[in-house]
Motif scaffolding. Structure first.
Motif, PDB file in Angstrom:
ATOM      1  N   ASP B  74       0.746  -1.239   0.050  1.00  0.00           N
ATOM      2  CA  ASP B  74       0.078   0.012  -0.184  1.00  0.00           C
ATOM      3  C   ASP B  74       0.791   1.361  -0.053  1.00  0.00           C
ATOM      4  O   ASP B  74       0.387   2.312   0.711  1.00  0.00           O
ATOM      5  CB  ASP B  74      -0.968  -0.040   1.210  1.00  0.00           C
ATOM      6  N   GLY B  75       2.091   1.258  -0.762  1.00  0.00           N
ATOM      7  CA  GLY B  75       2.949   2.251  -0.925  1.00  0.00           C
ATOM      8  C   GLY B  75       2.372   3.317  -1.642  1.00  0.00           C
ATOM      9  O   GLY B  75       1.817   3.039  -2.602  1.00  0.00           O
ATOM     10  N   ALA B  76       2.678   4.734  -1.488  1.00  0.00           N
ATOM     11  CA  ALA B  76       2.572   5.739  -2.420  1.00  0.00           C
ATOM     12  C   ALA B  76       3.782   6.241  -2.971  1.00  0.00           C
ATOM     13  O   ALA B  76       4.838   6.609  -2.097  1.00  0.00           O
ATOM     14  CB  ALA B  76       1.618   6.840  -1.809  1.00  0.00           C
ATOM     15  N   ALA B  77       3.953   6.253  -4.249  1.00  0.00           N
ATOM     16  CA  ALA B  77       5.498   6.675  -4.790  1.00  0.00           C
ATOM     17  C   ALA B  77       5.154   7.815  -5.668  1.00  0.00           C
ATOM     18  O   ALA B  77       4.064   8.174  -6.137  1.00  0.00           O
ATOM     19  CB  ALA B  77       5.897   5.354  -5.787  1.00  0.00           C
ATOM     20  N   ALA B  78       6.300   8.563  -5.738  1.00  0.00           N
ATOM     21  CA  ALA B  78       6.229   9.750  -6.716  1.00  0.00           C
ATOM     22  C   ALA B  78       7.735   9.284  -7.316  1.00  0.00           C
ATOM     23  O   ALA B  78       8.721   9.156  -6.872  1.00  0.00           O
ATOM     24  CB  ALA B  78       6.310  11.061  -6.243  1.00  0.00           C
ATOM     25  N   VAL B  79       7.917   9.437  -8.977  1.00  0.00           N
ATOM     26  CA  VAL B  79       9.011   9.354  -9.660  1.00  0.00           C
ATOM     27  C   VAL B  79       9.424  10.557 -10.205  1.00  0.00           C
ATOM     28  O   VAL B  79       8.670  11.195 -10.904  1.00  0.00           O
ATOM     29  CB  VAL B  79       8.825   8.383 -10.441  1.00  0.00           C
ATOM     30  N   PHE B  80      10.511  11.073 -10.178  1.00  0.00           N
ATOM     31  CA  PHE B  80      11.102  12.226 -10.961  1.00  0.00           C
ATOM     32  C   PHE B  80      12.450  11.874 -11.804  1.00  0.00           C
ATOM     33  O   PHE B  80      13.248  11.096 -11.306  1.00  0.00           O
ATOM     34  CB  PHE B  80      11.491  13.345 -10.077  1.00  0.00           C
ATOM     35  N   ILE B  81      12.586  12.353 -13.009  1.00  0.00           N
ATOM     36  CA  ILE B  81      13.668  11.705 -13.778  1.00  0.00           C
ATOM     37  C   ILE B  81      14.285  13.391 -14.278  1.00  0.00           C
ATOM     38  O   ILE B  81      13.452  14.266 -14.593  1.00  0.00           O
ATOM     39  CB  ILE B  81      13.191  11.064 -14.993  1.00  0.00           C
ATOM     40  N   VAL B 113       3.723  -1.056  -3.881  1.00  0.00           N
ATOM     41  CA  VAL B 113       3.322   0.318  -4.298  1.00  0.00           C
ATOM     42  C   VAL B 113       1.934   0.300  -4.912  1.00  0.00           C
ATOM     43  O   VAL B 113       1.737  -0.594  -5.950  1.00  0.00           O
ATOM     44  CB  VAL B 113       4.445   0.887  -5.210  1.00  0.00           C
ATOM     45  N   SER B 114       1.006   0.856  -4.560  1.00  0.00           N
ATOM     46  CA  SER B 114      -0.410   0.997  -5.131  1.00  0.00           C
ATOM     47  C   SER B 114      -0.480   2.172  -5.939  1.00  0.00           C
ATOM     48  O   SER B 114      -1.577   2.075  -6.444  1.00  0.00           O
ATOM     49  CB  SER B 114      -1.466   0.551  -4.155  1.00  0.00           C
ATOM     50  N   SER B 115       0.153   3.333  -5.555  1.00  0.00           N
ATOM     51  CA  SER B 115       0.016   4.397  -6.523  1.00  0.00           C
ATOM     52  C   SER B 115       1.444   4.908  -7.030  1.00  0.00           C
ATOM     53  O   SER B 115       2.050   5.178  -6.104  1.00  0.00           O
ATOM     54  CB  SER B 115      -0.854   5.392  -5.876  1.00  0.00           C
ATOM     55  N   VAL B 116       1.311   5.248  -8.274  1.00  0.00           N
ATOM     56  CA  VAL B 116       2.776   5.984  -8.599  1.00  0.00           C
ATOM     57  C   VAL B 116       2.296   7.410  -9.167  1.00  0.00           C
ATOM     58  O   VAL B 116       1.443   7.589 -10.070  1.00  0.00           O
ATOM     59  CB  VAL B 116       3.300   5.323  -9.493  1.00  0.00           C
ATOM     60  N   ASP B 117       2.827   8.441  -8.639  1.00  0.00           N
ATOM     61  CA  ASP B 117       2.779   9.736  -9.311  1.00  0.00           C
ATOM     62  C   ASP B 117       3.861  10.035 -10.116  1.00  0.00           C
ATOM     63  O   ASP B 117       5.104   9.957  -9.699  1.00  0.00           O
ATOM     64  CB  ASP B 117       2.544  10.743  -7.934  1.00  0.00           C
TER      65      ASP B 117
END
Lengths: 273, 207
Positions: B74-81, B113-117
């Motif tokens: 149930d993790g919430a993640a955000a990814v930046f490149i 992870v259940s959501s990726v921003d």
């Protein structure tokens, strides 16, 4: 600046993914609960018919009669079912993580393996233990050291000795290593992942092996507490679950070790006096 | 989606910060000591590829917030490149991080992870300098690693965590702490300076 494309649309579609995650958890949890419930139902049935048999035939007769091949098979089935009922709940975190990896693979049209394959590897190990326990049960019964075919130890020395060993084991290196493995499904799956059906079964076997290393002596305590004593079976199952899933579970292990040793000493003194 | 997996490899350095006490219990089979796990990680790729796409020089940042132990999900993640990356590089990194290309640790981590921003393309300032590394995305996050200090002598306290049989994410982590560690975007907000950090060489592949 944000990026768009099929991959990103898929990733950003989180509502859909979340509903699948919850659904997937429900499926695995219901599976685990169903298997455990069947196992518990069977245990209740056996313990009741055992109680009836004891009242009609008398404890002593039940104890004296040697085991037939049918008795042995029935006892083996009972031990195997009992291990399933007691151990499956504590394997849930590992099963859920394995299932979520494969759920994601299935979603992405990549090869996946049903969680039941992993589970069957795990249960294979505990079924093996059940066979050994049945042999032990038979041996103790032949030596007239049990109060009945499914009873506890009739010898204070044997019972006290088992309690001492179980207490000391809670503090051992082996217990620590196995419990650490069982408490961190993430590190096991990340460092020992194997693909395919065979791989899933093997991972189940390896997990079962650690789990057995962790809990075998606790299961052997049933010879002290009564092989079909449902209250103790439930208490042991709850304890095994607590050791693995609550954050302070490793401390619970140590404290229990001390309590078991104290209990063992009392049992031996009691038998001596 | 394609059923065949694109082969990939990423070698570089990871600047890992989280909310655990120094050393991070998760390296020892423990549970996060603050209840949940809040991680902010910067990675600079020195050499690597995703199929035919060269990934050398790509920088990316990942923030994840798990409510309990990581394996409980149930993790919430955000990814930046980093915005200097090409479209093909962004696609490769995104495919790897979301576990869709297989390979550890991302396949298992992504399943927790259940959501990726994202991925968001932003300018990422990253200095890779051992226990004094750091990274920053204006208006979003900043992490600054700093060595642990021996409380008696006041000298730098160099502690490494080594997994002789191969670790979860890295094999050798140079333990340190943070002087700055914060993230604030959307639902993910945290500030945990002074907690665990690692400078760690990484080498990931799905082969």
């Amino acid at each position: 600046m944000d990026f768009h494309g099929p991959i990103f649309d898929l990733m950003q579609n989180t509502d859909h993914i979340e509903s699948i995650v919850k659904n997937d958890k429900v499926i695995v949890i219901s599976g685990v609960v169903a298997v455990a419930a069947i196992a518990w139902g069977y245990m209740v049935f056996v313990s009741q018919s055992n109680a009836e048999m004891n009242t009609s035939m008398g404890m002593t007769m039940g104890n004296v009669r040697p085991w037939s091949g049918v008795d042995f098979s029935l006892m083996f089935v009972m031990w195997a079912v009992m291990m399933v009922g007691m151990m499956i709940p504590s394997a849930a975190p590992m099963l859920l993580l394995f299932a979520s990896v494969n759920r994601k693979r299935r979603q992405e049209s990549r090869p996946f393996v049903p969680t039941s394959i992993f589970l069957s590897g795990y249960l294979f190990v505990w079924t093996g233990f059940a066979l050994v326990a049945t042999l032990g049960n038979w041996g103790l019964h032949q030596a007239s050291l049990l109060t009945s075919m499914m009873g506890g130890s009739s010898s204070g020395y044997l019972g006290g000795g088992l309690l001492l060993v179980a207490g000391a084991f809670q503090w051992s290196q082996l217990k620590y290593a196995c419990l650490t493995h069982c408490r961190s499904p993430l590190s096991f799956l990340m460092s020992d992942w194997r693909d395919g059906t065979r791989g899933a079964f093997l991972m189940g076997l390896v997990h079962g092996k650690y789990c057995l290393g962790c809990c075998w002596i606790l299961m052997a305590l049933l010879f002290v507490l009564g092989v079909m004593n449902l209250v103790w079976i439930a208490a042991l199952a709850a304890f095994v679950l607590a050791e693995k899933v609550i954050p302070a579970g490793d401390k619970v292990t140590k404290v229990t070790g001390v309590l078991l040793i104290g209990w063992g000493v009392c049992a031996i003194l009691d038998a001596y006096i | 989606m394609a059923a065949t997996q694109t082969p990939y490899r990423i070698k570089g350095n990871q600047l890992e910060t989280c909310n655990c006490d120094a050393g991070c219990n998760c390296n020892f089979g423990g549970f996060p000591d603050q209840g949940g796990c809040h991680g902010l990680i910067g990675i600079q790729v020195d050499e690597g590829n995703f199929g035919d796409v060269n990934l050398a020089g790509v920088k990316f940042v990942l923030a994840v917030k798990w409510p309990g132990a990581i394996h409980e999900g149930d993790g919430a993640a955000a990814v930046f490149i980093d915005e200097s990356a090409s479209e093909a590089q962004v696609g490769g990194i995104a495919t790897i991080l979301t576990g869709q290309a297989g390979g550890m640790p991302w396949e298992v981590l992504a399943s927790t992870v259940s959501s990726v921003d994202g991925p968001h393309l932003k300018h990422i300032e990253m200095d890779v300098n051992g226990r004094n590394s750091g990274f920053k995305i204006d208006g979003v996050c900043e992490a600054r690693l700093t060595p642990l200090v021996n409380p008696v002598t006041g000298e730098d306290n160099e502690v490494d965590i080594v997994f002789p049989g191969g670790g979860l994410i890295w094999d050798v982590g140079h333990s340190c702490t943070t002087s700055i560690m914060n993230f604030n975007l959307g639902d993910i907000k945290f500030d945990h300076k002074g907690q665990s950090a690692f400078f760690a060489p990484i080498d990931w592949t799905n082969q």
